[in-house]
Motif scaffolding. Structure first.
Motif, PDB file in Angstrom:
ATOM      1  N   UNK A 237       0.910  -1.153   0.425  1.00  0.00           N
ATOM      2  CA  UNK A 237      -0.077  -0.135   0.015  1.00  0.00           C
ATOM      3  C   UNK A 237       0.994   1.593  -0.025  1.00  0.00           C
ATOM      4  N   UNK A 238       1.763   1.832   0.985  1.00  0.00           N
ATOM      5  CA  UNK A 238       2.788   2.794   0.837  1.00  0.00           C
ATOM      6  C   UNK A 238       3.513   3.276  -0.403  1.00  0.00           C
ATOM      7  N   UNK A 239       3.642   2.219  -0.534  1.00  0.00           N
ATOM      8  CA  UNK A 239       5.063   1.809  -2.184  1.00  0.00           C
ATOM      9  C   UNK A 239       3.885   2.050  -3.700  1.00  0.00           C
ATOM     10  N   UNK A 240       2.472   1.551  -3.329  1.00  0.00           N
ATOM     11  CA  UNK A 240       1.633   2.078  -3.958  1.00  0.00           C
ATOM     12  C   UNK A 240       1.179   3.824  -4.607  1.00  0.00           C
ATOM     13  N   UNK A 241       0.887   4.112  -2.937  1.00  0.00           N
ATOM     14  CA  UNK A 241       1.172   5.512  -3.372  1.00  0.00           C
ATOM     15  C   UNK A 241       1.522   6.492  -3.688  1.00  0.00           C
ATOM     16  N   UNK A 242       2.351   6.511  -3.639  1.00  0.00           N
ATOM     17  CA  UNK A 242       3.915   6.909  -4.805  1.00  0.00           C
ATOM     18  C   UNK A 242       4.190   6.912  -6.612  1.00  0.00           C
ATOM     19  N   UNK A 243       3.123   5.826  -6.216  1.00  0.00           N
ATOM     20  CA  UNK A 243       3.628   6.255  -7.861  1.00  0.00           C
ATOM     21  C   UNK A 243       1.622   5.620  -8.071  1.00  0.00           C
ATOM     22  N   UNK A 244       0.763   6.091  -7.453  1.00  0.00           N
ATOM     23  CA  UNK A 244      -0.556   6.196  -7.618  1.00  0.00           C
ATOM     24  C   UNK A 244      -1.176   7.171  -7.207  1.00  0.00           C
ATOM     25  N   UNK A 245      -2.003   6.443  -5.814  1.00  0.00           N
ATOM     26  CA  UNK A 245      -2.324   7.339  -4.818  1.00  0.00           C
ATOM     27  C   UNK A 245      -2.885   6.502  -3.754  1.00  0.00           C
ATOM     28  N   UNK A 246      -3.136   7.756  -2.801  1.00  0.00           N
ATOM     29  CA  UNK A 246      -3.469   7.205  -1.158  1.00  0.00           C
ATOM     30  C   UNK A 246      -4.481   6.019  -1.371  1.00  0.00           C
ATOM     31  N   UNK A 247      -4.284   5.329  -1.038  1.00  0.00           N
ATOM     32  CA  UNK A 247      -4.810   3.419  -0.711  1.00  0.00           C
ATOM     33  C   UNK A 247      -5.212   2.883   0.107  1.00  0.00           C
ATOM     34  N   UNK A 248      -6.004   1.710   0.523  1.00  0.00           N
ATOM     35  CA  UNK A 248      -6.178   1.142   1.660  1.00  0.00           C
ATOM     36  C   UNK A 248      -6.539  -0.724   1.149  1.00  0.00           C
ATOM     37  N   UNK A 249      -5.358  -0.451   0.057  1.00  0.00           N
ATOM     38  CA  UNK A 249      -4.519  -1.705  -0.420  1.00  0.00           C
ATOM     39  C   UNK A 249      -4.647  -3.153   0.185  1.00  0.00           C
ATOM     40  N   UNK A 250      -4.758  -3.809  -0.127  1.00  0.00           N
ATOM     41  CA  UNK A 250      -4.127  -4.968   0.405  1.00  0.00           C
ATOM     42  C   UNK A 250      -3.845  -6.510  -0.474  1.00  0.00           C
ATOM     43  N   UNK A 251      -3.121  -6.978  -0.413  1.00  0.00           N
ATOM     44  CA  UNK A 251      -3.220  -8.061  -1.589  1.00  0.00           C
ATOM     45  C   UNK A 251      -3.863  -9.656  -1.349  1.00  0.00           C
ATOM     46  N   UNK A 252      -5.579  -9.262  -1.004  1.00  0.00           N
ATOM     47  CA  UNK A 252      -5.683 -10.650  -0.219  1.00  0.00           C
ATOM     48  C   UNK A 252      -7.273 -10.222  -0.837  1.00  0.00           C
ATOM     49  N   UNK A 253      -7.367 -11.552  -1.962  1.00  0.00           N
ATOM     50  CA  UNK A 253      -8.854 -12.094  -2.471  1.00  0.00           C
ATOM     51  C   UNK A 253      -9.689 -11.919  -2.025  1.00  0.00           C
ATOM     52  N   UNK A 254     -10.714 -10.736  -2.645  1.00  0.00           N
ATOM     53  CA  UNK A 254     -12.105 -10.582  -1.709  1.00  0.00           C
ATOM     54  C   UNK A 254     -11.718  -9.051  -1.126  1.00  0.00           C
ATOM     55  N   UNK A 255     -10.699  -8.418  -0.489  1.00  0.00           N
ATOM     56  CA  UNK A 255     -10.783  -7.424   0.154  1.00  0.00           C
ATOM     57  C   UNK A 255     -11.010  -6.125  -0.545  1.00  0.00           C
ATOM     58  N   UNK A 256     -12.121  -5.033  -0.170  1.00  0.00           N
ATOM     59  CA  UNK A 256     -11.815  -4.417  -0.562  1.00  0.00           C
ATOM     60  C   UNK A 256     -11.553  -2.818   0.012  1.00  0.00           C
ATOM     61  N   UNK A 257     -11.360  -2.151  -1.386  1.00  0.00           N
ATOM     62  CA  UNK A 257     -10.531  -0.559  -0.713  1.00  0.00           C
ATOM     63  C   UNK A 257     -11.159   0.273  -1.715  1.00  0.00           C
ATOM     64  N   UNK A 258      -9.710   1.298  -1.601  1.00  0.00           N
ATOM     65  CA  UNK A 258      -9.797   2.704  -2.028  1.00  0.00           C
ATOM     66  C   UNK A 258      -8.979   3.351  -2.197  1.00  0.00           C
ATOM     67  N   UNK A 259      -9.046   3.488  -4.081  1.00  0.00           N
ATOM     68  CA  UNK A 259      -8.007   4.583  -3.992  1.00  0.00           C
ATOM     69  C   UNK A 259      -8.382   5.967  -3.989  1.00  0.00           C
TER      70      UNK A 259
END
Length: 132
Positions: free
Chosen positions: A25-47
């Motif tokens: 999530x923290x690395x993803x935010x550096x090149x896209x947007x702030x997020x609460x991403x987790x690499x878990x199938x079914x996880x709901x998140x927002x950019x």
């Protein structure tokens, strides 16, 4: 009518480092947007990013596929559109990795152009993150 965006980017990095930039999530935010991403199938998140007069700045997603070091897929819902984004990683050898993006379910040429412009910029930012 449904359009598909298909792009390929090559990076000089390890497949592990690239996977981490897509799923941490923290690395993803550096090149896209702030997020609460987790690499878990079914996880709901927002950019989340600054809203504009045309857009509320929020993308809702749900993780569909997590195949470590190979493939990552999630839904991408924003502005009344719902797409599927799939990243496929391929080790090309000699320290090079190909990152293939496929975004399906795009409704019109304007949205397709916007997605292409956005991802091309972001994947340029990703290169800087990988160099750190």
């Amino acid at each position: 009518m449904s359009l598909t965006l298909s792009l390929d980017f090559q990076y000089t990095t390890s497949i592990e480092k690239l996977w981490s930039a897509l799923t941490d999530s923290s690395k993803l935010a550096k090149w896209t947007m702030e997020n609460d991403f987790k690499p878990i199938v079914g996880h709901r998140f927002q950019f989340r990013t600054q809203p504009s007069e045309y857009w509320d700045g929020i993308v809702d997603g749900e993780v569909l596929i997590v195949d470590a070091l190979n493939r990552l897929s999630y839904t991408w819902a924003s502005g009344g559109e719902k797409h599927t984004v799939t990243w496929t990683l391929q080790d090309l050898g000699d320290g090079k990795v190909n990152l293939h993006l496929e975004q399906t379910g795009i409704s019109n040429d304007q949205a397709l152009g916007g997605a292409k412009y956005g991802w091309t910029n972001w994947c340029g930012e990703l290169e800087k993150v990988l160099e750190q």
